[in-house]
Design a protein around this motif. Structure first.
Motif, PDB file in Angstrom:
ATOM      1  N   THR A  68       0.844  -1.190   0.000  1.00 54.34           N
ATOM      2  CA  THR A  68       0.000   0.000   0.000  1.00 54.34           C
ATOM      3  C   THR A  68       0.878   1.237   0.000  1.00 54.34           C
ATOM      4  O   THR A  68       2.027   1.209   0.459  1.00 54.34           O
ATOM      5  N   GLY A  69       0.333   2.329  -0.502  1.00 49.09           N
ATOM      6  CA  GLY A  69       1.110   3.553  -0.498  1.00 49.09           C
ATOM      7  C   GLY A  69       0.410   4.696  -1.196  1.00 49.09           C
ATOM      8  O   GLY A  69      -0.683   4.546  -1.756  1.00 49.09           O
ATOM      9  N   HIS A  70       1.062   5.855  -1.125  1.00 46.58           N
ATOM     10  CA  HIS A  70       0.584   7.056  -1.792  1.00 46.58           C
ATOM     11  C   HIS A  70       1.716   7.651  -2.626  1.00 46.58           C
ATOM     12  O   HIS A  70       2.865   7.712  -2.179  1.00 46.58           O
ATOM     13  N   CYS A  71       1.356   8.064  -3.835  1.00 44.06           N
ATOM     14  CA  CYS A  71       2.309   8.690  -4.756  1.00 44.06           C
ATOM     15  C   CYS A  71       1.793  10.062  -5.156  1.00 44.06           C
ATOM     16  O   CYS A  71       0.604  10.368  -5.007  1.00 44.06           O
ATOM     17  N   HIS A  72       2.696  10.872  -5.706  1.00 43.75           N
ATOM     18  CA  HIS A  72       2.345  12.197  -6.181  1.00 43.75           C
ATOM     19  C   HIS A  72       3.061  12.438  -7.506  1.00 43.75           C
ATOM     20  O   HIS A  72       4.228  12.060  -7.669  1.00 43.75           O
TER      21      HIS A  72
END
Length: 239
Positions: A68-72
């Motif tokens: 899981t994770g968040h990117c920009h």
């Protein structure tokens, strides 16, 4: 925010829930002037660099086969700044490898062209994730793999048998998620096709293919994350 994965171990991935955050990456906001200054130095050294859009991680974790994770979305200049300052907290590089396996069980990697940022280095065809690699906000690693392999080698992964699972390896240099693709071609046949594609390109991204026949067959100029992937492949059964 943090990038918190076990380091230097290959882990199976059953679920990928890495999402694209619409907000700018915190690094791009907090280090705007430093990023701009570093970009000027980078293009002075290599004027052919293009400040396009890539994706950087702000948060990532792994538990029980779930990544899981968040990117920009960020400018390529921001990524190059991070490459020189990898200790910046809450920032990481996440990329994908399609591990091409020939019908005679060789691995086929590529050597990058002289004008690229990784000039002369050897790894599996790959590129940073871009915003169009996300579907409904979630990363589609296989779309990225197909696109990058096609762009760099001319090969179409649609003809290959896709591995059931993806795997992830996290190192201090970044996090690579990879999947094996078994091609219905021998290593020599793959080399011939890739060389023909490169010869026909006006400005190819790669110099050519590199065949790896065994765990002990590790050519010079491999990027540091490659030896563990090579050793892992030749120690595993087909699945």
């Amino acid at each position: 925010m943090s990038v918190d994965l076990p380091r230097d171990v290959v882990l199976p991935v059953e679920v990928i829930d890495v999402r694209l955050d619409p907000e700018p990456h915190p690094l791009e906001i907090s280090h705007k002037a430093e990023i701009a200054a570093n970009w000027e130095r980078e293009i002075a050294s290599n004027p052919r660099l293009f400040n396009g859009t890539v994706v950087l991680v702000s948060e990532m974790s792994y538990e029980d086969g779930r990544l899981t994770g968040h990117c920009h979305a960020a400018r390529y200049a921001t990524f190059l700044y991070w490459r020189r300052h990898r200790d910046v907290p809450g920032t990481g590089h996440f990329y994908a490898h399609a591990m091409l396996v020939s019908s005679d069980n060789a691995l086929v990697a590529i050597r990058m062209a002289p004008h690229t940022v990784n000039a002369g280095r050897i790894y599996f065809a790959a590129g940073s994730f871009e915003p169009n690699d996300f579907r409904n906000g979630v990363v589609d690693i296989d779309y990225n793999m197909r696109r990058e392999v096609k762009e760099e080698t001319g090969l179409d992964l649609a003809v290959a048998e896709r591995g059931v699972l993806a795997y992830v390896l996290s190192t201090e240099r970044g996090t690579v998620i990879f999947r094996r693709y078994w091609m219905p071609l021998s290593a020599n046949e793959i080399v011939s096709r890739v060389n023909a594609f490169v010869a026909a390109e006006t400005d190819p991204e790669i110099s050519g293919p590199v065949v790896i026949h065994s765990a002990a067959d590790q050519p010079d100029d491999l990027l540091p994350h490659m030896p563990p992937l090579i050793e892992w492949h030749f120690s595993q059964q087909r699945h």
